[in-house]
Design an enzyme around this catalytic site. Structure first.
Site, PDB file in Angstrom:
ATOM      1  CB  SER A   1    -103.445  73.002 -25.343  1.00 24.82           C
ATOM      2  OG  SER A   1    -102.498  74.035 -25.378  1.00 24.82           O
ATOM      3  CD  GLU A   2    -100.652  71.462 -30.593  1.00 29.71           C
ATOM      4  OE1 GLU A   2     -99.512  71.365 -31.082  1.00 29.71           O
ATOM      5  OE2 GLU A   2    -101.572  72.087 -31.142  1.00 29.71           O
ATOM      6  CG  ASN A   3     -95.334  67.565 -24.201  1.00 27.07           C
ATOM      7  OD1 ASN A   3     -95.233  66.618 -23.427  1.00 27.07           O
ATOM      8  ND2 ASN A   3     -94.280  68.198 -24.658  1.00 27.07           N
TER       9      ASN A   3
END
Ligand code: FCB
Length: 468
Positions: A368-370
């Protein structure tokens, strides 16, 4: 040459949050959250004294942004509803009609463009009136949050099919109660533990409400998992320290969300050091029975831990801190982002996914985030006014290779979202580090320009993968 191909319907896109991208516009009915309020009293805490009202103008430009998302290969996009926009006074629960109009347009236009909206309910943005009443420390906030969640499901749940209760619940604990980068800017581990507990309970209650409404979608939570490695994995004391760090920062959130229980080693530790939160026996049933359907994994960097001799008394003047139980291990020779300073350890994304597969029932999940923050990114602008961010392309590709490996080994990972779409405001750092696929010229009406990585992402998502 190796080929990295991803499954059909893989979720490609990016993540943002309401408070970091919309901010507030005069007269739109939004009330202050802790960021708006903190900036008013302590602007010097913010990089270049730039506060949350200086936004990337997503509120005004969301239509243009949706078209830019198409141009950069998005089939999905995550943002958060701002509680302080939707319900300016949570004590009355009255809904702000301008907020409903805005979120309806945003959701409808995303769907019309073929971009699935993933909506998160809480991204570090406690309404200030509630913070004045103790914020997450006050049990009353749990029910006010649940009411807010239910209002969102009823207003938008006919169209939004992927919901998230919270983003990174450890961060309000670390920022607000341990290290001083969120309000209330306290140093009090016992309070931090109570806050973590209330967040877990609130999340379970929101899951319960969502499932009861039978809206046909899924609900989850977004956790920033930081796989934790011991300094020396043949030294039992280092391994024990790493297990504690993993327990405190990762499992304390993973376990209640997915298994409906708290990790027993951490519960024992809380008991031993008089840190146990106040709870009701009936809460534990709610947490047990209302686990999530889908996990969002934010991955930036790992943690590394070495042993520490535990003292009889806390070392510092603020009572026990997590660092009284382990030593932060700064590994010599680690790879570091040259433009921001965080460690880059690509394999960590794989370790996080395999841990979920092996120890958390292989629950459905996605990255969901990187992402990669870059300071002073304007130095990479080419003659056409575009940022040549080859380093970001390499960063994404290197992480995707490990996501691909996890997939091959059976992980139920369904997508990859980059942080972020438009360069946006970051908590105390304001615009110091840029993360977007698209640059925003703050001196020029937030003019948008797609970076090289944005074009690359489009090509990569069209082919559902890449060769290397
Ligand atoms: C994450 C947060 C997000 C953003 C990135 C850089 O921890 O979820 O809001 O600030 O870091």
């Amino acid at each position: 040459m190796a080929k990295y191909e991803f499954p059909k319907d893989f979720w490609w896109g990016s993540a943002a949050s309401g408070p970091q991208s919309e901010g507030r516009v005069a007269g739109d009915g939004k009330a202050d959250n802790i960021w708006d309020a903190w900036y008013q009293t302590a602007p010097e805490k913010f990089f270049n004294q730039v506060g949350p009202e200086k936004t990337s103008m997503v509120y005004q430009k969301y239509q243009e942004d949706i078209s830019l998302m198409k141009q950069t290969g998005h089939n999905s996009y995550r943002t958060s509803i701002q509680w302080s926009r939707l319900i300016p006074n949570p004590f009355t629960g009255e809904v702000n009609p301008e907020a409903v109009t805005f979120y309806n347009h945003l959701i409808d236009d995303l769907i019309a463009a073929g971009i699935e909206p993933f909506i998160n309910l809480y991204h570090f943005d406690m309404p200030m009136v509630l913070q004045e009443n103790g914020g997450w420390l006050n049990r009353e906030v749990v029910d006010l949050y649940t009411d807010y969640a239910e209002t969102c499901f009823k207003l938008f749940g006919d169209r939004v099919k992927k919901w998230f209760t919270q983003n990174e619940p450890i961060v309000p604990v670390e920022g607000g109660y341990l290290y001083g980068w969120h309000l209330p800017d306290e140093r009090n581990l016992k309070h931090g533990v109570q806050v973590a507990y209330h967040e877990a309970l609130a999340s379970a209650k929101a899951v319960e409400k969502y499932h009861a409404l039978n809206l046909g979608g899924t609900i989850g939570i977004i956790l920033n998992l930081m796989p934790t490695y011991p300094k020396d994995d043949t030294n039992p004391a280092d391994v024990k320290a790493a297990k504690f760090v993993d327990g405190f920062f990762n499992r304390s959130f993973l376990d209640p969300a997915i298994k409906g229980t708290f990790p027993s080693d951490i519960v024992d530790w809380l008991g031993e050091y008089d840190l146990m939160p106040i709870y009701h026996q009936s809460d534990l049933v709610i947490i047990k029975e209302n686990t999530i359907d889908l996990l969002g994994v934010n991955y930036y960097q790992p943690r590394r831990a070495a042993a520490k001799e535990i003292q009889v008394e806390p070392e510092g003047e603020n009572g026990w801190m997590p660092e009284d139980f382990y030593t932060v291990y700064d590994m010599p020779g680690k790879k570091v982002n040259p433009y921001r300073g965080w460690e880059i350890y690509e394999k960590g994304i794989y370790d996080a996914l395999i841990n979920i597969k092996d120890n958390y029932g292989n629950i459905d999940c996605f990255i969901s985030e990187n992402g990669m923050g870059v300071e002073d990114e304007a130095r990479f602008i080419n003659a056409n006014g575009q940022i040549n961010d080859d380093y970001r392309i390499e960063f994404i590709q290197d992480h995707l290779k490990w996501v691909h490996k996890a997939l091959e080994e059976g992980s139920h990972v369904h997508g990859y979202h980059m942080w972020t779409c438009m360069d946006n405001w970051s908590w105390l750092n304001a615009y110091k580090n840029r993360y977007g696929f698209i640059s925003v010229d703050l001196d020029n009406e937030a003019k948008r320009t797609i970076k090289k990585s944005g074009y690359w992402f489009k090509e990569m998502t069209e082919q559902n993968g890449f060769n290397d």
